[in-house]
Motif scaffolding. Sequence first.
Motif, mmCIF file in Angstrom:
data_model
loop_
_atom_site.group_PDB
_atom_site.id
_atom_site.type_symbol
_atom_site.label_atom_id
_atom_site.label_comp_id
_atom_site.label_asym_id
_atom_site.label_seq_id
_atom_site.Cartn_x
_atom_site.Cartn_y
_atom_site.Cartn_z
ATOM 1 N N VAL A 172 30.392 35.721 47.381
ATOM 2 C CA VAL A 172 31.270 34.704 47.997
ATOM 3 C C VAL A 172 32.740 34.861 47.618
ATOM 4 O O VAL A 172 33.579 34.091 48.081
ATOM 5 C CB VAL A 172 30.801 33.263 47.647
ATOM 6 C CG1 VAL A 172 29.379 33.022 48.120
ATOM 7 C CG2 VAL A 172 30.940 32.963 46.166
ATOM 8 N N GLY A 173 33.046 35.851 46.805
ATOM 9 C CA GLY A 173 34.435 36.050 46.377
ATOM 10 C C GLY A 173 34.636 35.445 44.998
ATOM 11 O O GLY A 173 34.242 34.306 44.762
ATOM 12 N N LYS A 174 35.267 36.231 44.121
ATOM 13 C CA LYS A 174 35.429 35.829 42.724
ATOM 14 C C LYS A 174 36.115 34.466 42.597
ATOM 15 O O LYS A 174 35.764 33.646 41.749
ATOM 16 C CB LYS A 174 36.250 36.905 41.993
ATOM 17 C CG LYS A 174 36.047 36.872 40.510
ATOM 18 C CD LYS A 174 36.698 38.059 39.815
ATOM 19 C CE LYS A 174 36.510 37.803 38.312
ATOM 20 N NZ LYS A 174 36.425 38.883 37.477
ATOM 21 N N GLN A 175 37.097 34.226 43.467
ATOM 22 C CA GLN A 175 37.878 32.976 43.354
ATOM 23 C C GLN A 175 37.053 31.739 43.739
ATOM 24 O O GLN A 175 37.477 30.614 43.516
ATOM 25 C CB GLN A 175 39.162 33.063 44.202
ATOM 26 C CG GLN A 175 38.965 33.057 45.714
ATOM 27 C CD GLN A 175 38.595 34.442 46.298
ATOM 28 O OE1 GLN A 175 38.077 35.315 45.619
ATOM 29 N NE2 GLN A 175 38.856 34.620 47.592
ATOM 30 N N HIS A 176 35.875 31.963 44.331
ATOM 31 C CA HIS A 176 35.041 30.826 44.756
ATOM 32 C C HIS A 176 33.892 30.548 43.791
ATOM 33 O O HIS A 176 33.008 29.741 44.085
ATOM 34 C CB HIS A 176 34.492 31.079 46.155
ATOM 35 C CG HIS A 176 35.563 31.194 47.195
ATOM 36 N ND1 HIS A 176 36.426 30.166 47.472
ATOM 37 C CD2 HIS A 176 35.932 32.233 47.988
ATOM 38 C CE1 HIS A 176 37.280 30.554 48.409
ATOM 39 N NE2 HIS A 176 37.008 31.806 48.736
ATOM 40 N N VAL A 177 33.866 31.263 42.682
ATOM 41 C CA VAL A 177 32.807 31.030 41.692
ATOM 42 C C VAL A 177 33.457 30.490 40.421
ATOM 43 O O VAL A 177 34.300 31.146 39.823
ATOM 44 C CB VAL A 177 32.028 32.334 41.392
ATOM 45 C CG1 VAL A 177 30.946 32.083 40.349
ATOM 46 C CG2 VAL A 177 31.411 32.886 42.673
#
Length: 429
Positions: free
Chosen positions: A355-360
């Motif tokens: 989901v993309g690093k910035q969304h975890v």
Amino acid sequence: MKSLRLIPLALMLTTTASSAQDPLARVEQEAAKVSPAMIEIRHHIHQNPELSNREEKTAALIADYLRKLGLQVRTGVARHGVVALLEGGRPGPVVAVRADIDALPVTEQPDLPFASKVRTTYLGQEVGVMHACGHDVHTAVQLGVATVLTAMKADLPGTVKFIFQPAEEGPPPGEAGGASLMVKEGVLENPRPQAIFGLHAFSEMAVGEIGYSEGPALSAADTWEVKIVGRQSHGARPELSIDPIVTAAEFIQALQTIRSRSFSGHEPGVVTIGTVHGGQRHNIIPADVTLTGTIRTFRPEMSVLAEARLRAILKGVTEAGGATGEVVRYERGAPATINHTELTRRVVPSLERAVGKQHVTRVPPAMGSEDFSFFANEVPGFFYRLGQVKPGTTSGDHHTPTFLADDGSIPVGIKAMSVLILDYLSRPR
Ligand SMILES: [Zn+2]
Ligand SMILES: [Zn+2]
């Protein structure tokens, strides 16, 4: 009950695996393909919710779908639990993934096109039934994951056990059920998974976001009931009474010292009194007062300490007041959910890839509880939060009539869990 259009399934099963393709791209492609059908299934389940240990039709739908996928399906596990096994075309480890399938006695605020209008009787009361905790989303996501991984079966290195669990919210009084019963019935044997994964829709997180904790994730939940017995009298003649209301008030105050004086400042915990019942009339001092509450902790020794303190406080304040106190019950519900540290560090990069690093985001542990812990106490477990709120909207809290999980969480959940499992199987230790 409308008929489900599951035609895309046949198409998906004919897709042949291409080992040359990047697995992430492949998951993305399969997840996108299956998501519309899973959203439709979610609407159907949402419209036909069933209470804990009564998930008959939900279980039948799940079993039917999994059989059509070609998986080995076992039904009737811990009453309405369904367990399916997907054996990949390549050798590898066994992992399990769990979704809970039950709904709650909550009346939905009916502004969704697929809102539940179901009513039933629960503990002698007529109630609405609603998926007010997002277990409909969990079920749809996990059916989606089963579909995606089945489509990739030829290249799948290992075995996935799909556990669809009833009664997460707790069986009705006097019944057994939920994760502990599934474990007792051997759900983690033959084959035994080396890790188990689960997710929960989260009403304070936007669609597309994922949250996780390393180590303690969700608390243990103890429930208790206390009865304080005094002596009844006229409200104008307190000297003839042993007033259980005054004693109950002292008990209520003193109970808070469990958290504030017996726990370290660094120790998470909650002591809550949820009900106080006593008395019939303003000018009668009643004979007794009954109180119930919950205590949340993360370590078993803190639960033991809290119970001992509750008993000591009850004994002390009732003796001082001349009353008698009885702990009618002190019950330990689900233990704390502790995410296995090494496993967490191993799988979080997969979520970030999905989901993309910035969304975890790493989030603090929550004081809610989950019976996923019964599985995670047996094999290393990892449980994470899936954002459910459509940007620009809000959701009511879990277990309330305005709880609202957006369909957009379903493709995200399918993709995240599929990538996590695939990565885990592909990179054995
Ligand atoms: Zn719940
Ligand atoms: Zn829940």
